[in-house]
Design a protein around this motif. Sequence first.
Motif, PDB file in Angstrom:
ATOM      1  N   PHE A  72       0.838  -1.205   0.000  1.00 18.33           N
ATOM      2  CA  PHE A  72       0.000   0.000   0.000  1.00 18.33           C
ATOM      3  C   PHE A  72       0.872   1.255   0.000  1.00 18.33           C
ATOM      4  O   PHE A  72       0.471   2.302   0.474  1.00 18.33           O
ATOM      5  N   ALA A  73       2.060   1.154  -0.549  1.00 20.08           N
ATOM      6  CA  ALA A  73       3.018   2.260  -0.487  1.00 20.08           C
ATOM      7  C   ALA A  73       2.490   3.529  -1.156  1.00 20.08           C
ATOM      8  O   ALA A  73       2.611   4.641  -0.610  1.00 20.08           O
ATOM      9  N   GLU A  74       1.876   3.394  -2.332  1.00 13.35           N
ATOM     10  CA  GLU A  74       1.374   4.575  -3.033  1.00 13.35           C
ATOM     11  C   GLU A  74       0.219   5.221  -2.278  1.00 13.35           C
ATOM     12  O   GLU A  74       0.138   6.446  -2.172  1.00 13.35           O
ATOM     13  N   GLY A  75      -0.675   4.396  -1.734  1.00 13.57           N
ATOM     14  CA  GLY A  75      -1.788   4.939  -0.964  1.00 13.57           C
ATOM     15  C   GLY A  75      -1.315   5.618   0.302  1.00 13.57           C
ATOM     16  O   GLY A  75      -1.798   6.694   0.663  1.00 13.57           O
ATOM     17  N   ALA A  76      -0.339   5.005   0.987  1.00 17.08           N
ATOM     18  CA  ALA A  76       0.191   5.603   2.212  1.00 17.08           C
ATOM     19  C   ALA A  76       0.845   6.943   1.915  1.00 17.08           C
ATOM     20  O   ALA A  76       0.721   7.897   2.693  1.00 17.08           O
ATOM     21  N   GLU A  77       1.510   7.040   0.784  1.00 20.12           N
ATOM     22  CA  GLU A  77       2.154   8.299   0.411  1.00 20.12           C
ATOM     23  C   GLU A  77       1.111   9.396   0.195  1.00 20.12           C
ATOM     24  O   GLU A  77       1.338  10.562   0.561  1.00 20.12           O
ATOM     25  N   LEU A  78      -0.044   9.032  -0.373  1.00 20.80           N
ATOM     26  CA  LEU A  78      -1.110  10.009  -0.573  1.00 20.80           C
ATOM     27  C   LEU A  78      -1.677  10.516   0.755  1.00 20.80           C
ATOM     28  O   LEU A  78      -2.071  11.679   0.869  1.00 20.80           O
TER      29      LEU A  78
ATOM     30  N   HIS B 249     -18.141  -1.573   5.287  1.00 19.80           N
ATOM     31  CA  HIS B 249     -17.153  -0.693   4.663  1.00 19.80           C
ATOM     32  C   HIS B 249     -16.813   0.460   5.607  1.00 19.80           C
ATOM     33  O   HIS B 249     -17.706   1.149   6.106  1.00 19.80           O
ATOM     34  N   LEU B 250     -15.529   0.677   5.821  1.00 22.17           N
ATOM     35  CA  LEU B 250     -15.036   1.730   6.699  1.00 22.17           C
ATOM     36  C   LEU B 250     -14.346   2.799   5.858  1.00 22.17           C
ATOM     37  O   LEU B 250     -13.585   2.489   4.946  1.00 22.17           O
ATOM     38  N   PHE B 251     -14.606   4.065   6.207  1.00 24.51           N
ATOM     39  CA  PHE B 251     -13.994   5.181   5.489  1.00 24.51           C
ATOM     40  C   PHE B 251     -13.369   6.158   6.475  1.00 24.51           C
ATOM     41  O   PHE B 251     -13.969   6.492   7.498  1.00 24.51           O
ATOM     42  N   HIS B 252     -12.150   6.625   6.155  1.00 25.74           N
ATOM     43  CA  HIS B 252     -11.527   7.774   6.816  1.00 25.74           C
ATOM     44  C   HIS B 252     -11.535   8.919   5.808  1.00 25.74           C
ATOM     45  O   HIS B 252     -11.114   8.722   4.660  1.00 25.74           O
ATOM     46  N   ARG B 253     -11.968  10.096   6.224  1.00 24.05           N
ATOM     47  CA  ARG B 253     -11.861  11.259   5.326  1.00 24.05           C
ATOM     48  C   ARG B 253     -10.687  12.120   5.755  1.00 24.05           C
ATOM     49  O   ARG B 253     -10.590  12.515   6.931  1.00 24.05           O
ATOM     50  N   TYR B 254      -9.813  12.410   4.802  1.00 22.76           N
ATOM     51  CA  TYR B 254      -8.621  13.215   5.064  1.00 22.76           C
ATOM     52  C   TYR B 254      -8.709  14.561   4.363  1.00 22.76           C
ATOM     53  O   TYR B 254      -9.483  14.744   3.413  1.00 22.76           O
TER      54      TYR B 254
ATOM     55  N   GLY C 138      -8.116  17.530   1.941  1.00 20.07           N
ATOM     56  CA  GLY C 138      -7.979  17.399   0.501  1.00 20.07           C
ATOM     57  C   GLY C 138      -9.056  16.528  -0.097  1.00 20.07           C
ATOM     58  O   GLY C 138      -9.013  16.193  -1.286  1.00 20.07           O
ATOM     59  N   ASN C 139     -10.037  16.130   0.745  1.00 24.05           N
ATOM     60  CA  ASN C 139     -11.187  15.333   0.294  1.00 24.05           C
ATOM     61  C   ASN C 139     -10.773  13.986  -0.296  1.00 24.05           C
ATOM     62  O   ASN C 139     -11.336  13.518  -1.277  1.00 24.05           O
ATOM     63  N   LEU C 140      -9.796  13.356   0.356  1.00 23.38           N
ATOM     64  CA  LEU C 140      -9.424  11.985   0.023  1.00 23.38           C
ATOM     65  C   LEU C 140      -9.932  11.045   1.107  1.00 23.38           C
ATOM     66  O   LEU C 140     -10.001  11.415   2.287  1.00 23.38           O
ATOM     67  N   TYR C 141     -10.258   9.830   0.701  1.00 16.89           N
ATOM     68  CA  TYR C 141     -10.805   8.845   1.630  1.00 16.89           C
ATOM     69  C   TYR C 141      -9.954   7.581   1.623  1.00 16.89           C
ATOM     70  O   TYR C 141      -9.534   7.109   0.562  1.00 16.89           O
ATOM     71  N   LEU C 142      -9.741   7.035   2.795  1.00 22.19           N
ATOM     72  CA  LEU C 142      -9.229   5.681   2.931  1.00 22.19           C
ATOM     73  C   LEU C 142     -10.434   4.761   3.019  1.00 22.19           C
ATOM     74  O   LEU C 142     -11.309   4.949   3.872  1.00 22.19           O
ATOM     75  N   HIS C 143     -10.505   3.774   2.134  1.00 22.61           N
ATOM     76  CA  HIS C 143     -11.609   2.811   2.107  1.00 22.61           C
ATOM     77  C   HIS C 143     -11.064   1.441   2.501  1.00 22.61           C
ATOM     78  O   HIS C 143     -10.147   0.927   1.862  1.00 22.61           O
ATOM     79  N   VAL C 144     -11.651   0.860   3.542  1.00 22.34           N
ATOM     80  CA  VAL C 144     -11.210  -0.452   4.036  1.00 22.34           C
ATOM     81  C   VAL C 144     -12.402  -1.390   4.146  1.00 22.34           C
ATOM     82  O   VAL C 144     -13.443  -1.024   4.701  1.00 22.34           O
TER      83      VAL C 144
ATOM     84  N   THR D 287      -9.378  -7.186   2.795  1.00 21.12           N
ATOM     85  CA  THR D 287      -9.738  -7.489   1.414  1.00 21.12           C
ATOM     86  C   THR D 287      -9.558  -6.265   0.526  1.00 21.12           C
ATOM     87  O   THR D 287      -9.085  -6.366  -0.612  1.00 21.12           O
ATOM     88  N   ARG D 288      -9.935  -5.103   1.052  1.00 19.21           N
ATOM     89  CA  ARG D 288      -9.773  -3.854   0.302  1.00 19.21           C
ATOM     90  C   ARG D 288      -9.137  -2.809   1.206  1.00 19.21           C
ATOM     91  O   ARG D 288      -9.562  -2.606   2.347  1.00 19.21           O
ATOM     92  N   CYS D 289      -8.135  -2.154   0.673  1.00 17.89           N
ATOM     93  CA  CYS D 289      -7.476  -1.034   1.352  1.00 17.89           C
ATOM     94  C   CYS D 289      -7.022  -0.116   0.231  1.00 17.89           C
ATOM     95  O   CYS D 289      -6.082  -0.434  -0.494  1.00 17.89           O
ATOM     96  N   GLU D 290      -7.694   1.012   0.068  1.00 21.62           N
ATOM     97  CA  GLU D 290      -7.442   1.876  -1.069  1.00 21.62           C
ATOM     98  C   GLU D 290      -7.770   3.318  -0.727  1.00 21.62           C
ATOM     99  O   GLU D 290      -8.568   3.594   0.183  1.00 21.62           O
ATOM    100  N   VAL D 291      -7.148   4.228  -1.448  1.00 22.66           N
ATOM    101  CA  VAL D 291      -7.477   5.644  -1.340  1.00 22.66           C
ATOM    102  C   VAL D 291      -8.423   5.980  -2.482  1.00 22.66           C
ATOM    103  O   VAL D 291      -8.145   5.665  -3.647  1.00 22.66           O
ATOM    104  N   VAL D 292      -9.557   6.607  -2.150  1.00 25.47           N
ATOM    105  CA  VAL D 292     -10.569   6.922  -3.153  1.00 25.47           C
ATOM    106  C   VAL D 292     -10.991   8.384  -3.028  1.00 25.47           C
ATOM    107  O   VAL D 292     -10.794   9.024  -1.992  1.00 25.47           O
ATOM    108  N   THR D 293     -11.600   8.883  -4.089  1.00 27.68           N
ATOM    109  CA  THR D 293     -12.163  10.229  -4.085  1.00 27.68           C
ATOM    110  C   THR D 293     -13.570  10.189  -3.497  1.00 27.68           C
ATOM    111  O   THR D 293     -14.144   9.112  -3.278  1.00 27.68           O
ATOM    112  N   ALA D 294     -14.138  11.364  -3.277  1.00 27.84           N
ATOM    113  CA  ALA D 294     -15.507  11.437  -2.776  1.00 27.84           C
ATOM    114  C   ALA D 294     -16.470  10.772  -3.757  1.00 27.84           C
ATOM    115  O   ALA D 294     -17.435  10.104  -3.347  1.00 27.84           O
ATOM    116  N   GLU D 295     -16.226  10.956  -5.052  1.00 21.49           N
ATOM    117  CA  GLU D 295     -17.099  10.351  -6.065  1.00 21.49           C
ATOM    118  C   GLU D 295     -16.991   8.833  -6.034  1.00 21.49           C
ATOM    119  O   GLU D 295     -18.006   8.126  -6.160  1.00 21.49           O
ATOM    120  N   GLU D 296     -15.792   8.318  -5.868  1.00 20.60           N
ATOM    121  CA  GLU D 296     -15.608   6.870  -5.806  1.00 20.60           C
ATOM    122  C   GLU D 296     -16.221   6.294  -4.541  1.00 20.60           C
ATOM    123  O   GLU D 296     -16.782   5.181  -4.555  1.00 20.60           O
TER     124      GLU D 296
END
Length: 266
Positions: free
Chosen positions: A32-38, A53-58, A60-66, A105-114
Motif C-alpha cells: 500500500f506504499a502509493e496509498g500511504a504516500e497520498l 465498509h469503513l472510510f476515513h476522510r482526510y 484534501g477530500n481523500l478517503y481511505l476505504h477499508v 480485502t480492500r485497502c485503497e485511497v478513493v475520491t468522494a465520487e468513488e
Amino acid sequence: MPEGHTIHRLARRHKAMFAGHEVVATSPQGRFAEGAELLNGRVLETTDAWGKHLFHRYSGNLYLHVHLGLYGKFADGPLPAPEPRGALRLRLEGAGQYLDLRGATRCEVVTAEEKAEVTAALGPDPLRPKTDPTPARERIGKSRVAIGALLMDQHVLAGIGNVYRAEILYRHGVNPYIPGRELEPAVFDDMWVDLIKLMQAGVRAGRIVTTDPEDRSRRSGRATKADSYYVYRRTDEPCRRCDTPIAHAVMVARNLFWCPHCQPAL
C-alpha cells in the motif's frame, strides 16, 4: 468476517484517536506504499461506516476505504509503535497513538465520487441514523430468493452477517428458506426495528448478544458467551424456547442455523 456493528465501532474509535490530527502513513509491507504516500501528512477529518465498509476522510477530500473481509484486522495502541512484523499493510501514527491494518480485502485511497459509488451499491444499513429501509423491503418483497440468502446480500441490507442473519430470523419466527416475496412487509418492519436495537447494542458492547434474559441459563447480569445466541453455532443443541434440536445447513456458502419448530416452513 466482522459484522456491521464492529465496523461502526471501529469508525468511532479511529475518529476519537486521530480526528483533527495530522497522521504519518506508511506501508511496512509495501503493498500500500502509493496509498500511504497520498495520506501521509494529511489531517484525518472524520470517519464513516456503511455496512462492512469503513472510510476515513482526510484533508484534501481523500478517503481511505477499508473492507476487512475474512482476515482483516486492526490493532492500535500508544506510541512508540512496535517494530513492524509480518504483512503490515498500513500503519498510521499521530496524536500519540498508532493504528495498524493487516489482511484486509480492500485497502485503497478513493475520491468522494468513488466513495459515493461504493455506498450507492449497498443496501440500507440499520446503524446509519434516519436510514429508510424501504429499498430493502421492496427488493425482498419482489424476490424469489430465500430470505436467508437475501439477508446476507449486502446490496439488499448492509452490515448483516452470519450471526445477525441467523438470530434475527429466529427472533421473528421466520424460516430461512421462504422466498423473500412471501415475507410479510410488517414482519420485515419488525425485523428492521429489532436489527437497529441489536446492532446498536453490539456497537456499545463490542459483542453480539441476541438472547432475552428470560431465555438464558443465568437470567440476571451480563450474558455469558454460551448464553449469547439462540441458534448460531448451536447445532443439535436444544432450542432455548422449545427444546427442539437446532438445525444446520449451508446457504450462500455460509453455515446456517435455525429451529425447525420455532421457524416452521410455510
